[in-house]
Motif scaffolding. Structure first.
Motif, PDB file in Angstrom:
ATOM      1  N   TRP A 261      48.936 -30.692  38.044  1.00 42.77           N
ATOM      2  CA  TRP A 261      48.280 -30.926  37.255  1.00 42.77           C
ATOM      3  C   TRP A 261      48.628 -30.498  35.623  1.00 42.77           C
ATOM      4  CZ3 TRP A 261      45.596 -30.125  41.545  1.00 42.77           C
ATOM      5  CH2 TRP A 261      45.497 -31.817  41.908  1.00 42.77           C
TER       6      TRP A 261
ATOM      7  N   ARG B 219      46.907 -31.741  31.359  1.00 50.15           N
ATOM      8  CA  ARG B 219      46.490 -31.750  31.250  1.00 50.15           C
ATOM      9  C   ARG B 219      46.023 -31.757  29.562  1.00 50.15           C
ATOM     10  NH1 ARG B 219      42.394 -27.172  30.436  1.00 50.15           N
ATOM     11  NH2 ARG B 219      43.180 -25.595  29.129  1.00 50.15           N
TER      12      ARG B 219
ATOM     13  N   MET C  73      42.608 -35.647  29.330  1.00 53.01           N
ATOM     14  CA  MET C  73      42.825 -36.032  30.543  1.00 53.01           C
ATOM     15  C   MET C  73      43.886 -35.096  31.022  1.00 53.01           C
ATOM     16  SD  MET C  73      42.425 -39.560  31.650  1.00 53.01           S
ATOM     17  CE  MET C  73      41.866 -40.749  30.338  1.00 53.01           C
TER      18      MET C  73
ATOM     19  N   TYR D 104      46.476 -35.022  34.790  1.00 57.80           N
ATOM     20  CA  TYR D 104      47.156 -36.345  34.968  1.00 57.80           C
ATOM     21  C   TYR D 104      47.670 -34.939  36.412  1.00 57.80           C
ATOM     22  CZ  TYR D 104      47.508 -39.341  31.244  1.00 57.80           C
ATOM     23  OH  TYR D 104      46.725 -40.260  30.378  1.00 57.80           O
TER      24      TYR D 104
ATOM     25  N   GLY E 205      45.553 -40.424  35.915  1.00 56.27           N
ATOM     26  CA  GLY E 205      44.892 -39.856  34.823  1.00 56.27           C
ATOM     27  C   GLY E 205      43.424 -39.846  34.980  1.00 56.27           C
TER      28      GLY E 205
END
Length: 131
Positions: free
Chosen positions: A40, A42, A97, A99, A124
């Protein structure tokens, strides 16, 4: 075609926990070494994109950004194609967010390397941490 299906996220107060999940599908096992690096990153308004964590399927090696080490845990579910990111002791600065992203056929090496080389990403999911 590589697809990343994400779930999780939400809103919590500081100190709380959230879990994100991501499942990869459609990748070609003949690409590179046949494995993937997934994790991930962000992004929040006014800030640069930040790598959070990633895991390499070939060895299970896990990598974390300094900002989340000791609070976040990335795991692979049943040696399959799903990862979870357990986020504990969340802080307001963790908001943004998130992702899910992946690189096919190569190792992660590090979170910064993953961030630069990732070439597949999910839609996301929002994480909001209030003080």
């Amino acid at each position: 075609q590589v697809q990343l299906a994400e779930s999780g996220g939400g809103s919590v107060q500081a100190g709380g926990s959230l879990t994100l999940s991501c499942t990869i599908s459609g990748y070609n096992r003949n690409d590179g070494n046949g494995h993937w690096c997934m994790g991930w990153f962000r992004q929040s308004q006014g800030k640069e994109r930040e790598g959070v964590s990633c895991l390499y399927s070939g060895t299970g090696s896990q990598y974390y950004a300094d900002s989340v080490r000791g609070r976040f845990t990335i795991s692979r579910v049943n040696a399959g194609n799903t990862l979870t990111l357990q986020m504990d002791n969340l802080k307001p600065e963790d908001s943004g967010m998130y992702y899910c992203a992946a690189i096919i056929g190569t190792a992660c090496l590090s979170v910064p390397s993953f961030l630069v080389r990732m070439n597949h990403r999910g839609q996301g999911t929002q994480v909001s941490v209030s003080s």
